[in-house]
Scaffold this active site. Structure first.
Site, short mmCIF file in Angstrom:
data_model
loop_
_atom_site.label_atom_id
_atom_site.label_comp_id
_atom_site.label_asym_id
_atom_site.label_seq_id
_atom_site.Cartn_x
_atom_site.Cartn_y
_atom_site.Cartn_z
N SER A 158 0.85 -1.19 0.00
CA SER A 158 0.00 0.00 0.00
C SER A 158 0.88 1.24 0.00
O SER A 158 2.02 1.20 0.51
CB SER A 158 -0.89 0.02 1.24
OG SER A 158 -1.55 1.26 1.38
N TYR A 206 -1.23 -0.45 10.45
CA TYR A 206 -1.35 -0.89 9.06
C TYR A 206 -0.19 -0.35 8.23
O TYR A 206 0.46 -1.10 7.49
CB TYR A 206 -2.68 -0.41 8.49
CG TYR A 206 -2.88 -0.76 7.03
CD1 TYR A 206 -3.23 -2.05 6.65
CD2 TYR A 206 -2.73 0.21 6.04
CE1 TYR A 206 -3.40 -2.37 5.31
CE2 TYR A 206 -2.91 -0.10 4.71
CZ TYR A 206 -3.24 -1.39 4.34
OH TYR A 206 -3.42 -1.71 3.00
#
Length: 260
Positions: A149, A162
């Site tokens: 990501s 995350y």
């Protein structure tokens, strides 16, 4: 089995980006293992789509990639004696504002790292011998594609835990690409916003729409990337056309990183 038929595993492929990736691979005639952790119904639906798309064989394997035994079980489902492609797509998060340090526990970090970072490592370790066999059979390196990501590059996203887990995955990509060459190449895709149910599950319908509208307004290309958009890049890195690429961390965010 046709000599040029790819054999692939896509983790977390019951829906979203994983499902879109599996379907594109199916169109190329790849044999597939569809993996899911809890959503069997969605996984079976994805498998049927892949069969209709042209895959000669689609298998469904349940397993949580944070568990090493499950990773070995998923790989064992690929009973072709070789693998050409492993897409480490399974991921999870917890939505917590970055300033809310009390909103994350050590257990949250362990859970996110377990799926997002340790899971891909365990999958590569379990699949290594089959990926090497695939390389020897085809005469070209087998491919591992990790799904990371932009959060792992810029420290943004759904939570600090995350972002940290994806940053670790990016670094691990470099380590693995060195360690596994020349028979296995390892690359990573870092998507920005993807218009999938991921945000709806975390923020609700209204919250997800707000995020989408905000992204479209900000990014230079004025689009919200679909799962299929990102899957095209994932499949390029999985296919022979990118055989000379390894150790790359490729961002695809509609130009969000250009916004100052």
């Amino acid at each position: 089995m046709a000599k040029d038929s790819l054999c692939a595993i896509v983790t977390g492929s019951a829906s979203g980006l994983g499902a879109a990736t599996a379907e594109i691979l199916a169109r190329s005639g790849a044999r597939l293992v569809i993996n899911y952790s809890s959503s069997q119904r969605e996984a079976e639906a994805t498998a049927e789509l892949c069969r209709k798309a042209g895959s000669p064989e689609v298998l469904v394997a349940q397993g949580d990639v944070s568990k090493d035994d499950d990773c070995r079980k998923i790989v064992a489902a690929a009973g072709w004696g070789r693998l050409d492609v492993l897409v480490n797509n399974a991921g999870t998060t917890k939505h917590v504002a970055h300033a809310d340090l009390d909103g994350l526990s050590a257990e949250d970090f362990q859970r996110l790292y377990g799926v997002n970072t340790i899971g891909p490592f365990q999958m590569v370790r379990a699949a290594r011998s089959l990926l090497e066999a695939g390389a020897k059979a085809s005469g070209r390196p087998s491919a591992v594609v990790n799904i990371s990501s932009v959060a792992g590059i810029s420290g943004v996203g759904s939570s600090i835990a995350y972002a940290a887990s994806k940053g670790a995955l990016n670094t691990m990509t470099l380590s693995l690409s060195r360690a596994l060459a020349p028979l296995i190449r390892v690359n990573t895709v870092c998507p920005g916003y993807i218009d999938t149910p991921w945000f709806t599950k975390g923020r609700g319908e209204a919250g997800a729409k707000q995020v989408r509208d905000s992204v479209v307004a900000k990014v230079p290309l004025k689009v919200a990337s679909s799962a299929e958009d990102i899957a095209q890049l994932v499949c390029f890195l999985a296919m022979p056309a990118s055989s000379n690429m390894t150790g790359e961390v490729v961002r695809m965010d509609a130009g969000m990183h250009l916004v100052t």
